[in-house]
Design an enzyme around this catalytic site. Structure first.
Site, PDB file in Angstrom:
ATOM      1  N   GLU A 128     -11.119 -21.727  23.232  1.00 11.64           N
ATOM      2  CA  GLU A 128     -11.277 -22.742  24.224  1.00 11.64           C
ATOM      3  C   GLU A 128     -10.206 -23.818  23.904  1.00 11.64           C
ATOM      4  O   GLU A 128      -9.439 -23.597  23.087  1.00 11.64           O
ATOM      5  CB  GLU A 128     -12.768 -23.266  23.782  1.00 11.64           C
ATOM      6  CG  GLU A 128     -13.899 -22.454  24.131  1.00 11.64           C
ATOM      7  CD  GLU A 128     -15.192 -23.122  24.038  1.00 11.64           C
ATOM      8  OE1 GLU A 128     -15.477 -24.437  23.666  1.00 11.64           O
ATOM      9  OE2 GLU A 128     -16.304 -22.471  24.129  1.00 11.64           O
ATOM     10  N   HIS A 253     -16.243 -34.638  29.808  1.00 14.95           N
ATOM     11  CA  HIS A 253     -15.972 -32.790  30.194  1.00 14.95           C
ATOM     12  C   HIS A 253     -15.160 -32.687  31.331  1.00 14.95           C
ATOM     13  O   HIS A 253     -15.517 -33.479  32.349  1.00 14.95           O
ATOM     14  CB  HIS A 253     -17.205 -32.257  29.891  1.00 14.95           C
ATOM     15  CG  HIS A 253     -17.090 -30.815  29.720  1.00 14.95           C
ATOM     16  ND1 HIS A 253     -16.527 -29.905  30.716  1.00 14.95           N
ATOM     17  CD2 HIS A 253     -17.287 -30.177  28.799  1.00 14.95           C
ATOM     18  CE1 HIS A 253     -16.264 -28.661  30.051  1.00 14.95           C
ATOM     19  NE2 HIS A 253     -16.928 -28.606  29.009  1.00 14.95           N
ATOM     20  N   ARG A 302      -9.444 -31.373  25.897  1.00 13.47           N
ATOM     21  CA  ARG A 302     -10.438 -32.002  26.905  1.00 13.47           C
ATOM     22  C   ARG A 302      -9.775 -33.357  27.324  1.00 13.47           C
ATOM     23  O   ARG A 302     -10.042 -33.707  28.529  1.00 13.47           O
ATOM     24  CB  ARG A 302     -11.885 -32.261  26.271  1.00 13.47           C
ATOM     25  CG  ARG A 302     -12.477 -30.757  26.138  1.00 13.47           C
ATOM     26  CD  ARG A 302     -13.906 -30.986  25.615  1.00 13.47           C
ATOM     27  NE  ARG A 302     -14.777 -29.581  25.379  1.00 13.47           N
ATOM     28  CZ  ARG A 302     -16.081 -29.565  25.296  1.00 13.47           C
ATOM     29  NH1 ARG A 302     -16.448 -30.482  24.692  1.00 13.47           N
ATOM     30  NH2 ARG A 302     -16.435 -28.430  25.344  1.00 13.47           N
ATOM     31  N   HIS A 365     -19.875 -36.676  28.348  1.00 12.07           N
ATOM     32  CA  HIS A 365     -20.137 -35.645  28.069  1.00 12.07           C
ATOM     33  C   HIS A 365     -20.597 -35.774  26.325  1.00 12.07           C
ATOM     34  O   HIS A 365     -21.596 -35.209  25.904  1.00 12.07           O
ATOM     35  CB  HIS A 365     -19.273 -34.441  27.836  1.00 12.07           C
ATOM     36  CG  HIS A 365     -19.480 -33.328  27.447  1.00 12.07           C
ATOM     37  ND1 HIS A 365     -20.763 -32.367  27.924  1.00 12.07           N
ATOM     38  CD2 HIS A 365     -18.972 -32.539  26.409  1.00 12.07           C
ATOM     39  CE1 HIS A 365     -20.671 -31.435  26.998  1.00 12.07           C
ATOM     40  NE2 HIS A 365     -19.745 -31.136  26.129  1.00 12.07           N
ATOM     41  N   ARG A 400     -13.036 -35.163  20.414  1.00 10.85           N
ATOM     42  CA  ARG A 400     -13.587 -34.081  19.716  1.00 10.85           C
ATOM     43  C   ARG A 400     -12.959 -32.713  20.251  1.00 10.85           C
ATOM     44  O   ARG A 400     -12.971 -32.423  21.493  1.00 10.85           O
ATOM     45  CB  ARG A 400     -15.204 -33.950  20.095  1.00 10.85           C
ATOM     46  CG  ARG A 400     -15.949 -32.678  19.776  1.00 10.85           C
ATOM     47  CD  ARG A 400     -17.258 -32.762  19.842  1.00 10.85           C
ATOM     48  NE  ARG A 400     -17.494 -32.557  21.217  1.00 10.85           N
ATOM     49  CZ  ARG A 400     -17.799 -31.469  21.819  1.00 10.85           C
ATOM     50  NH1 ARG A 400     -17.866 -30.365  21.343  1.00 10.85           N
ATOM     51  NH2 ARG A 400     -18.305 -31.763  23.079  1.00 10.85           N
TER      52      ARG A 400
END
Length: 553
Positions: A128, A253, A302, A365, A400
């Protein structure tokens, strides 16, 4: 600031009372992990304003990050997390998380969780954004959170955890301990019917109060969060005198399914794992969005991807200014098996992900900030603990790393539960009037529309000085609007909590004059050395907000 925010929530007189060792506010992964670990030696009550599985855990698609591959290492996981956190992570907390994450996942498996296998029968590990190695485990392709929630639901019930559903945690009960310090001694709770109408109010006395209520995505008009995520725990802590730390770092997000310009509320997530399997972002003219933006391109962290998408949308290439496109058609019909939930969401709006590019846009998000706490949940107030998304442990810093959230919730919950099972805070004497009638202004639920619109338009991915100052003024106006006739209910309490949290976010964002992590300002596009600083927002006794900078250790 000239807010007029309440220091308590208006509610009827308490008509019942009970005592437990530990009361947990919230029924997501962190809260249930803690509650289960407290048993059987301690009595524990989980209070949730909805039903057991209504929180955000069940919606997590991306999975859980942990070092499980021999080619990976704890040092790699630490380095990736620190890089994403943009200079504001607590390296000690990050190292603890990375070290204990594999054990936490194995413990979930012992409790019955089923994670997807690879072709050899071992746990499949995916890539990811922001990760240097494959280290994310999944269940049911994109239904990892649902599996974790189901596992912990069953484990908690089997362990004898008591559940109080349709129960709204109003305010902490705070008393003085023998050292003269303020200490949490319980919580006021309103029992609701399914429509959110008050049935009764009571007092739950407890030696330990655990806030595990999740984040505050619902303060934005467009979010991946379910309806229950209205910032209740953070607002409750602020009313009790605790800080909201790093509240400006709201992660958007990058790829939430775009279903139209008028869409509001919870939107379907298109997991980061889709890009981990090779999907690529394109704009309205068919040009790649991430090419040349970051060395990892579509697998960048992100904050980088969300900002790049937002900039491209602002240019409105090909007349498309409110979304971009995610192309996963190289997977063909394999997409259906790999991502069944995303497939269902796409088909519901007429998109076939095996053949069509998926329209996506950033949406609120994850809250990287929250109640200051360590990974054991310990806060500045004795007897009060905070875990999961409501907390700010230093693990996430200014942004994060994907799939660290559920992992952190499990690790922190298990650590706190074990600590409380071994040693509870000394009880404090709670005043007899702890359950007295409260009469403070509540916000009209109708104000949520304006508040959420302001937050999404002015305090979103890309922030401007004029937009932020305008947002603060509008929120101040909402806080001073007459609330005559508004009485206690789930909707009114949520609206009041949301305004408190929205004001904290906007105030902190206005104060931080730099761009760092998921806080991006167009007037200060770079990081500034002077801002290697944590911002704490506190609610004063007269309802204003005060911001304090604390140098990052």
């Amino acid at each position: 600031m000239s807010f007029t925010l309440p220091s308590t929530l208006a509610a009827p007189e308490a008509t019942w009372e009970r005592s437990v060792d530990v009361v947990v506010l919230g029924s997501g992964a962190s809260g249930l992990a803690a509650a289960r670990a407290v048993r059987p030696g301690r009595s524990v009550l989980v209070v949730t304003k909805d039903v057991l599985a209504a929180g955000s855990t069940a919606w997590a698609q991306g999975g859980l990050a942990a070092v499980l591959d021999p080619t990976d290492s704890i040092e790699h996981h630490v380095a990736d997390t620190l890089a994403a956190g943009a200079g504001l992570c607590d390296e000690s907390a990050v190292r603890t998380l990375a070290t204990e994450a594999p054990t936490a996942i194995r413990r979930l498996i012992e409790l019955g969780a089923m994670f997807d296998p690879d072709e050899t029968g071992e746990m499949a590990l995916t890539m990811e954004g922001g990760h240097s190695h494959r280290r994310v485990v999944h269940s049911g392709g994109d239904q990892s959170g649902r599996e974790v929630q189901k596992t912990l639901d069953s484990a908690a019930v089997e362990a004898g955890v008591e559940l109080l559903e349709h129960a709204f945690a109003l305010d902490l009960i705070v008393a003085r301990n023998t050292q003269g310090h303020r200490q949490a001694g319980g919580v006021r709770v309103a029992l609701l019917d399914e429509q959110g109408t008050v049935q009764s109010v009571g007092v739950v006395r407890a030696r330990a109060v655990v806030i595990a209520t999740g984040g505050y995505g619902q303060v934005f008009a467009s979010t991946s969060n379910p309806p229950a995520l209205t910032g209740d725990g953070l607002a409750l802590a602020m009313r009790a005198g605790l800080a909201a730390r790093n509240a400006e770092f709201v992660q958007f997000h990058p790829s939430v399914l775009w279903i139209g310009a008028d869409a509001r509320g919870q939107q379907a997530l298109v997991s980061e794992a889709v890009r981990g399997e090779g999907a690529v972002l394109f704009d309205g003219l068919g040009r790649r969005v991430m090419a040349g933006v970051h060395p990892l391109e579509d697998l960048a962290p992100r904050d980088v991807v969300a900002a790049a998408i937002s900039r491209r949308m602002a240019e409105a290439p090909g007349g498309v200014g409110d979304h971009v496109f995610l192309d996963a058609t190289h997977l063909g019909e394999e997409f259906y098996d790999r991502f069944p939930s995303i497939t269902a969401s796409c088909r519901a709006v007429g998109v076939d992900p095996a053949r069509d590019r998926i329209p996506v846009a950033p949406a609120a998000h994850y809250a990287c900030g929250g109640v200051p706490a360590d990974l054991d949940g310990v806060t500045e107030m004795p007897g009060l603990f905070a875990i999961g998304e409501v907390s700010c442990t230093g693990v996430h810093g200014a942004n994060r790393l994907a799939s660290n959230s559920v992992t952190e919730g499990i690790v922190a919950g298990m650590r706190l539960g074990a600590a409380l099972a071994a040693d509870l805070p000394v009880p404090v004497d709670v005043d007899a009037d702890a359950g007295r009638f409260r009469d403070a202004p509540l916000r009209n639920p109708a104000q949520r529309v304006e508040m959420r619109s302001v937050m999404s338009s002015q305090v979103g991915v890309l922030r401007t000085p004029g937009g932020l100052s305008g947002a603060v003024r509008q929120l101040e106006a909402l806080a001073t609007t007459s609330s005559v006739g508004v009485t206690g209910s789930r909707a009114a309490w949520e609206a009041t909590n949301m305004l408190t949290v929205a004001a904290a976010v906007a105030t902190a964002a206005s104060a931080r004059t730099e761009s760092r992590g998921c806080h991006r300002r167009d007037d200060w596009p770079e990081r500034r050395a002077a801002w290697v600083t944590e911002l704490e927002v506190r609610l004063t006794i007269d309802g204003d907000l005060v911001v304090t900078g604390i140098p990052h250790a």
